[in-house]
Design a protein around this motif. Structure first.
Motif, PDB file in Angstrom:
ATOM      1  N   ARG A  52       0.958  -1.235  -0.044  1.00 51.14           N
ATOM      2  CA  ARG A  52       0.189  -0.078   0.033  1.00 51.14           C
ATOM      3  C   ARG A  52       0.906   1.271  -0.003  1.00 51.14           C
ATOM      4  O   ARG A  52       1.084   1.830   1.016  1.00 51.14           O
ATOM      5  CB  ARG A  52      -0.914  -0.056   1.127  1.00 51.14           C
TER       6      ARG A  52
ATOM      7  N   CYS B  10       1.447   4.603   2.319  1.00 52.62           N
ATOM      8  CA  CYS B  10       0.486   4.460   3.411  1.00 52.62           C
ATOM      9  C   CYS B  10       1.377   3.870   4.780  1.00 52.62           C
ATOM     10  O   CYS B  10       0.414   4.022   5.786  1.00 52.62           O
ATOM     11  CB  CYS B  10      -0.650   3.810   2.871  1.00 52.62           C
TER      12      CYS B  10
ATOM     13  N   ARG C  51       2.430   7.930   5.637  1.00 48.57           N
ATOM     14  CA  ARG C  51       1.213   8.249   6.185  1.00 48.57           C
ATOM     15  C   ARG C  51       0.143   8.799   5.261  1.00 48.57           C
ATOM     16  O   ARG C  51      -0.610   9.664   5.827  1.00 48.57           O
ATOM     17  CB  ARG C  51       1.429   9.371   7.387  1.00 48.57           C
TER      18      ARG C  51
ATOM     19  N   GLN D 189      -3.100   8.404   3.098  1.00 47.19           N
ATOM     20  CA  GLN D 189      -4.719   7.591   3.180  1.00 47.19           C
ATOM     21  C   GLN D 189      -4.898   6.628   1.990  1.00 47.19           C
ATOM     22  O   GLN D 189      -4.961   7.062   1.102  1.00 47.19           O
ATOM     23  CB  GLN D 189      -5.715   8.547   3.472  1.00 47.19           C
ATOM     24  N   TRP D 190      -4.872   5.426   2.226  1.00 44.90           N
ATOM     25  CA  TRP D 190      -4.881   4.468   1.462  1.00 44.90           C
ATOM     26  C   TRP D 190      -6.334   4.480   0.528  1.00 44.90           C
ATOM     27  O   TRP D 190      -6.151   4.341  -0.849  1.00 44.90           O
ATOM     28  CB  TRP D 190      -5.002   3.019   1.821  1.00 44.90           C
TER      29      TRP D 190
END
Length: 165
Positions: A132, A135, A139, A141-142
């Protein structure tokens, strides 16, 4: 922290999104070890321009594929992609920030994804596996990153497989 030991322990696809409009693009979600993907698939992850790769999954890429000198010689800027070829596949290093301790933006990630897409299309890449991206330690957001992946790759025949543990 989970480890990526290369074992072939991934589960079946848990989610699939396929684009419309004639392309064969798919975004697949798999639970398992990223490094257990088929060796014909290219791999991708995010890095900083300084190519430090001292934490997270980047550290594992560095240990597994080496190539730091080759990557630094490419002198790619933020928003670009550095590439090395290992065996029959490409390893994509999405340059999303200047220094390892900085954070990427959605714009720098999108620019890097577009650069990877362009390289992949020119080089007949059919599959790219990744975590991912952006993420973990970075940091982002997926849900936003996932929509970005769909938007960037929707007009291609590239299958993106996202691994999570």
């Amino acid at each position: 922290m989970a480890t990526y030991d290369g074992a072939d322990d991934h589960e079946d696809v848990v989610d699939q999104v396929t684009a419309v409009g004639g392309s064969k693009f798919s975004l697949l979600h798999v639970k398992g070890d990223l490094f257990s993907c088929d060796e014909s698939e290219s791999l991708a992850h995010c890095v900083s321009k300084d190519m430090c790769m001292g934490k997270g999954i980047a550290k594992l890429f560095k240990a597994k594929f080496n190539g730091v000198t080759e990557l630094k010689k490419q002198d790619k800027g933020v928003g670009d992609v550095a590439v090395i070829k290992k065996g029959g596949r490409y390893i994509y290093y999405l340059v999303t920030k200047v220094k390892y301790n900085h954070k990427p933006t959605y714009d720098t990630l999108k620019s890097s994804l577009k650069a990877m897409k362009d390289h992949g299309m020119k080089n007949n890449v059919t599959g790219i596996s990744m975590p991912r991206i952006g993420c973990g330690l970075d940091r982002l957001q997926w849900p936003k990153v996932e929509e970005m992946l769909k938007g960037v790759f929707k007009d291609t025949d590239i299958v993106i497989t996202v691994y999570s543990i």
